[in-house]
Scaffold this motif. Sequence first.
Motif, PDB file in Angstrom:
ATOM      1  N   PRO A 103      -6.329  11.930   0.396  1.00  0.00           N
ATOM      2  CA  PRO A 103      -7.631  12.605   0.473  1.00  0.00           C
ATOM      3  C   PRO A 103      -7.490  14.004   1.057  1.00  0.00           C
ATOM      4  CG  PRO A 103      -7.384  11.146   2.336  1.00  0.00           C
ATOM      5  CD  PRO A 103      -6.123  11.001   1.513  1.00  0.00           C
ATOM      6  N   TRP A 104      -8.259  14.877   0.547  1.00  0.00           N
ATOM      7  CA  TRP A 104      -8.422  16.231   1.082  1.00  0.00           C
ATOM      8  C   TRP A 104      -9.893  16.550   1.047  1.00  0.00           C
ATOM      9  CZ3 TRP A 104      -5.936  20.840   2.549  1.00  0.00           C
ATOM     10  CH2 TRP A 104      -4.573  20.711   2.811  1.00  0.00           C
ATOM     11  N   TRP A 105     -10.416  17.153   2.061  1.00  0.00           N
ATOM     12  CA  TRP A 105     -11.814  17.562   2.058  1.00  0.00           C
ATOM     13  C   TRP A 105     -11.929  18.992   2.510  1.00  0.00           C
ATOM     14  CZ3 TRP A 105     -10.283  13.021   4.447  1.00  0.00           C
ATOM     15  CH2 TRP A 105      -9.847  13.141   5.766  1.00  0.00           C
TER      16      TRP A 105
ATOM     17  N   ASP B 274     -12.830  29.555   2.868  1.00  0.00           N
ATOM     18  CA  ASP B 274     -12.592  29.763   1.425  1.00  0.00           C
ATOM     19  C   ASP B 274     -11.163  29.398   1.050  1.00  0.00           C
ATOM     20  OD1 ASP B 274     -15.208  30.643   1.083  1.00  0.00           O
ATOM     21  OD2 ASP B 274     -14.667  32.780   0.962  1.00  0.00           O
ATOM     22  N   GLU B 275     -10.192  29.808   1.883  1.00  0.00           N
ATOM     23  CA  GLU B 275      -8.793  29.448   1.635  1.00  0.00           C
ATOM     24  C   GLU B 275      -8.610  27.935   1.665  1.00  0.00           C
ATOM     25  OE1 GLU B 275      -6.650  31.564   4.637  1.00  0.00           O
ATOM     26  OE2 GLU B 275      -7.108  33.525   3.757  1.00  0.00           O
ATOM     27  N   HIS B 276      -9.300  27.270   2.569  1.00  0.00           N
ATOM     28  CA  HIS B 276      -9.213  25.807   2.656  1.00  0.00           C
ATOM     29  C   HIS B 276      -9.755  25.161   1.376  1.00  0.00           C
ATOM     30  CE1 HIS B 276      -9.047  21.870   4.528  1.00  0.00           C
ATOM     31  NE2 HIS B 276     -10.305  21.664   4.176  1.00  0.00           N
ATOM     32  N   VAL B 277     -10.883  25.652   0.878  1.00  0.00           N
ATOM     33  CA  VAL B 277     -11.445  25.128  -0.374  1.00  0.00           C
ATOM     34  C   VAL B 277     -10.428  25.286  -1.502  1.00  0.00           C
ATOM     35  CG1 VAL B 277     -13.214  25.510  -2.153  1.00  0.00           C
ATOM     36  CG2 VAL B 277     -13.856  25.424   0.260  1.00  0.00           C
ATOM     37  N   ASP B 278      -9.767  26.444  -1.571  1.00  0.00           N
ATOM     38  CA  ASP B 278      -8.744  26.664  -2.610  1.00  0.00           C
ATOM     39  C   ASP B 278      -7.591  25.674  -2.457  1.00  0.00           C
ATOM     40  OD1 ASP B 278     -10.225  28.763  -3.668  1.00  0.00           O
ATOM     41  OD2 ASP B 278      -9.045  30.322  -2.648  1.00  0.00           O
TER      42      ASP B 278
ATOM     43  N   LEU C 177     -12.615  24.016   9.143  1.00  0.00           N
ATOM     44  CA  LEU C 177     -12.264  24.558   7.830  1.00  0.00           C
ATOM     45  C   LEU C 177     -13.107  23.971   6.704  1.00  0.00           C
ATOM     46  CD1 LEU C 177      -8.380  24.723   8.101  1.00  0.00           C
ATOM     47  CD2 LEU C 177     -10.048  26.576   8.364  1.00  0.00           C
ATOM     48  N   SER C 178     -13.678  22.812   6.920  1.00  0.00           N
ATOM     49  CA  SER C 178     -14.476  22.164   5.879  1.00  0.00           C
ATOM     50  C   SER C 178     -15.952  22.480   6.054  1.00  0.00           C
ATOM     51  CB  SER C 178     -14.270  20.652   5.911  1.00  0.00           C
ATOM     52  OG  SER C 178     -15.136  20.025   4.995  1.00  0.00           O
TER      53      SER C 178
ATOM     54  N   VAL D 181     -15.114  17.847  12.181  1.00  0.00           N
ATOM     55  CA  VAL D 181     -13.834  17.751  12.878  1.00  0.00           C
ATOM     56  C   VAL D 181     -14.069  16.994  14.173  1.00  0.00           C
ATOM     57  CG1 VAL D 181     -12.120  19.067  14.212  1.00  0.00           C
ATOM     58  CG2 VAL D 181     -12.771  19.834  11.931  1.00  0.00           C
ATOM     59  N   LEU D 182     -13.180  16.048  14.458  1.00  0.00           N
ATOM     60  CA  LEU D 182     -13.152  15.373  15.746  1.00  0.00           C
ATOM     61  C   LEU D 182     -11.792  15.657  16.367  1.00  0.00           C
ATOM     62  CD1 LEU D 182     -14.394  13.530  17.891  1.00  0.00           C
ATOM     63  CD2 LEU D 182     -13.435  11.589  16.635  1.00  0.00           C
TER      64      LEU D 182
END
Length: 168
Positions: A166-168, A150-154, A110-111, A116-117
């Motif tokens: 934290p959020w990335w 895009d939804e994740h960025v929002d 999503l980023s 992602v691990l």
Amino acid sequence: MPNHDHDRGTGAVRIVGGALEMGLQRQQLRAMVTASTAGARCLSSGDVYMAPGHYSAAHIYAEAEIIVRILDGYAATVTWGDEGTAAVMRHEPGQDLYVPAGLAHAAINLSRTHPVLAYEVRSTPRFNEDVSPRPDLDAQLPLLAQQVQDEHVDRVRQAQARGELPWW
């Protein structure tokens, strides 16, 4: 191939991972516990690394049920049922996702800035040997990946505005 040490008295095995290898599903994988490294008879496990913005190819496991645990990062898994409709399930660190054998699916990081691990456990002793690509579904992935990223960025921006880090 991973290095491994056997405790001859108990059958326990310590496995130290080898290099990541690109699987047929376009995911970087590191097999860990397998029939060849540990003598496993009914399961296998390994690491999955997804670069920022990456998504896998659509695929199925003919025999293996899998459990995916996100260790770091935020991912989504797209699944397709018999009718061909895509469903998206998001998951984050500490959450497990179960995928039954034969279910078509693909993974999305999503980023666009953070990898992602994940750690996978599979119900067959040969990690990733029963993977079958589903190229008939791949055409849907670029748009799906863009939408969920895009939804994740929002969601990240909203969380940051609320001071939830934290959020990335």
